[in-house]
Design an enzyme around this catalytic site. Sequence first.
Site, mmCIF file in Angstrom:
data_model
loop_
_atom_site.group_PDB
_atom_site.id
_atom_site.type_symbol
_atom_site.label_atom_id
_atom_site.label_comp_id
_atom_site.label_asym_id
_atom_site.label_seq_id
_atom_site.Cartn_x
_atom_site.Cartn_y
_atom_site.Cartn_z
ATOM 1 N N TYR A 28 -36.191 126.701 48.699
ATOM 2 C CA TYR A 28 -37.499 127.355 48.539
ATOM 3 C C TYR A 28 -37.728 128.304 49.721
ATOM 4 O O TYR A 28 -38.105 129.473 49.539
ATOM 5 C CB TYR A 28 -38.625 126.307 48.465
ATOM 6 C CG TYR A 28 -39.993 126.942 48.357
ATOM 7 C CD1 TYR A 28 -40.550 127.255 47.118
ATOM 8 C CD2 TYR A 28 -40.717 127.274 49.514
ATOM 9 C CE1 TYR A 28 -41.786 127.871 47.021
ATOM 10 C CE2 TYR A 28 -41.952 127.898 49.430
ATOM 11 C CZ TYR A 28 -42.482 128.192 48.176
ATOM 12 O OH TYR A 28 -43.699 128.809 48.095
ATOM 13 N N LYS A 107 -64.772 110.246 41.161
ATOM 14 C CA LYS A 107 -65.702 110.964 42.048
ATOM 15 C C LYS A 107 -64.947 111.166 43.363
ATOM 16 O O LYS A 107 -64.841 110.253 44.176
ATOM 17 C CB LYS A 107 -66.960 110.113 42.242
ATOM 18 C CG LYS A 107 -67.939 110.644 43.239
ATOM 19 C CD LYS A 107 -69.100 111.302 42.550
ATOM 20 C CE LYS A 107 -70.093 111.904 43.529
ATOM 21 N NZ LYS A 107 -69.531 112.698 44.601
HETATM 22 N N1 5U1 Z 1 -65.415 114.301 38.711
HETATM 23 C C1 5U1 Z 1 -66.514 114.980 38.998
HETATM 24 N N2 5U1 Z 1 -67.040 115.071 40.210
HETATM 25 N N3 5U1 Z 1 -68.129 115.854 40.085
HETATM 26 C C2 5U1 Z 1 -69.008 116.266 41.022
HETATM 27 N N4 5U1 Z 1 -67.251 115.669 38.122
HETATM 28 C C3 5U1 Z 1 -68.265 116.217 38.778
HETATM 29 N N5 5U1 Z 1 -69.250 117.007 38.360
HETATM 30 C C4 5U1 Z 1 -70.142 117.452 39.259
HETATM 31 C C5 5U1 Z 1 -70.042 117.093 40.616
HETATM 32 C C6 5U1 Z 1 -71.023 117.575 41.601
HETATM 33 O O1 5U1 Z 1 -71.157 118.245 38.894
HETATM 34 C C7 5U1 Z 1 -71.308 118.541 37.494
HETATM 35 C C8 5U1 Z 1 -72.751 118.816 37.284
HETATM 36 C C9 5U1 Z 1 -70.447 119.683 37.122
#
Ligand code: 5U1
Length: 681
Positions: A28, A107
């Site tokens: 690479y 999350k």
């Molecule tokens: N996985 C995920 N984390 N997160 C954070 N989805 C997600 N959606 C978010 C946020 C702040 O906001 C939605 C309103 C798009």
Amino acid sequence: MAELTRELNRHLYNYHVLDAPTIPDAEYDRLFVELQQLEAAHPESMASDSPTLRVGAAPIPEFSQVTHALPMLSLNNGFSDDDVEQFDRRVRETLGVQAVAYATELKFDGLAISLRFENGVFVQAATRGDGSTGEDVTANIKTVRAIPLRLHGIGHQAVPAVLEVRGEVLMFKADFLKMNERLRAAGEKEKANPRNAAAGSLRQLDSRITSQRNLKFFAYGIGVLEGAPMPASHAALLDWLEQLGLPVSKERTVVQGAAGLLDFYRDIGTRRSLLPYEIDGVVYKVNAVEDQQTLGFVSRAPRFALAHKFPAEEALTQVVEIDVQVGRTGAITPVARLQPVLVGGVMVTNATLHNEGEVRRKDIRIGDTVIVRRAGDVIPEVVAFVPERRPLDAREFVMPTSCPVCGSAIVRLEEEAVARCSGGWTHCGAQKKGGLMHFVSRRAIDVEGLGDQLIEQLVDKNLIHTAADLYTLDKARLSSLDRMAEKSAQNVIDALEKSKNTTFARFIYALGIRNVGESTAKALAQHFGNLDALLHAATWENGIQLLEVADVGPIVARSISAFLSDADNLALVNTLRAQLYFQEGSHVMQNAGPFAGMTFVLTGTLPALSRDEAGALIEAAGGKVASSVSKKTTYVVAGADAGSKLAKAETLGLAILDEAALLALLAKSTTPQETLETDTP
Ligand code: 5U1
């Protein structure tokens, strides 16, 4: 060159997104050098998605602001099975259905970011900021090899004309440990956790540093979408983003009802520690996009989504001492000094006990073994003591009667849980420093490079007492401080100068009035529009007019009224208003316009305009209207019967305008460029 670009990008994708390398690193590197050499010889043929852009670019002086075309929202949080069941019930009731399908995700414990692709090409990245406005971190994001610089084509499907991808930038645990090892070896301060390490890496003005940090990214949503149809479900959206070459976590499913959500939560909970990155919970979203639209939003969070957080992490340790800390509003907080202990990967040595009542209620004593809890970014707290481990000589905490910093009496109002130092910021060094640190902070007046340690020194050496004193600092005085080279001193002076251009809302927030956070400051700025109106409302009939502002209740109104009725505070506000430039008409404006940086003084009676009308015209053009004449005055606008102000202006040799001259100046300054050019020889 095009072939090498394509090939190297494919290897990057295989390595960073699919986690399935297809060639040895050395090969690479060889191809990469070959491309670099070709690009050096033929820079005009360099591709906009060339992998050589990943090494970072020359440092920039600052991040510019980006207004999000669609706001970046946050998520409502749930902590228990009950919260999840309630969420599902509300969704079902609103949609009028028996059962709902949900998309489930992780999350991520990182930083939210928005990536803009135009006709498939990556053009801009912005941090979340306050949700409406973030910082432009395009150069830094280019170095994140997992993020494609060009979206992948999918068969004959059109690439969207505009696609804003929302997701999280994070640092994997292994990279975080390696980074801390390097910092330790270099004798530098280690990062507290991967999230802080990622944030610090992304906020580098020198993107070459970001390039060395191996940041990762996961997409979880979109903002603006133009030129392609919106997929019908969240799951389909994530599949589509994945096909476009974006990293999307594999840990995602579609489940039915609350039972399905809780199964997902438990499954991820058992595997959480095995994931290569940190998460602080899982996210549930109503899968059908049409249903999402029906559910809509409350405040800044969608009704169709819930973040189900994992419980905070806890550990056992011993209380070595209980001290008190004095906050910027004088609040006295008992703090447990602890035997250092790791809580969820972070070394904790202090934990808050909130207030005296809390210490009594929890019966925490010096010498106790206690449970310490840490949740995300929140300050660690002492949850409880372990009775069977209480030593015979455990000592009770005694609330001091005088402030440990300034010696003033500590008082506790009956209706308040918190005791406070009665010295105020004029007497108490801790309050003074706390107030100044707040004033210069990023979300307040934003003086870059003026950190806590510098404020400590400036106050300890009696170089400053108030926020207004900051603007009288010169290079010589700053250079006299420890670890302050002439260049850094100049940077601070420049940052101070720059900070003078601010907004009315930031100014209100920066004052550090108790109970006035950013959103209240914005609401006040919007409602009153200018400082005089706010001051009038705050000091008239105990601030009764303040209650007309959305979000302001009696407690907040009392805080504002008490703060702005205090003579020291008022003197400071008036000094600052003369030093800063903020257009008072609205809460979002920057100081801009042809009169930016100019100060006008109005005196006497103008023939046609009232003083207020003339002032409004000047302010609308970005100028500032001051009440007294000084050397800093740019123009004095004089009408009939002008008195001492006109005389002083003449003595100082200032430029004097009448109404006609003011209007001519305005017309000239706001005339479009083409017309002006015809006037210019
Ligand atoms: N996985 C995920 N984390 N997160 C954070 N989805 C997600 N959606 C978010 C946020 C702040 O906001 C939605 C309103 C798009």
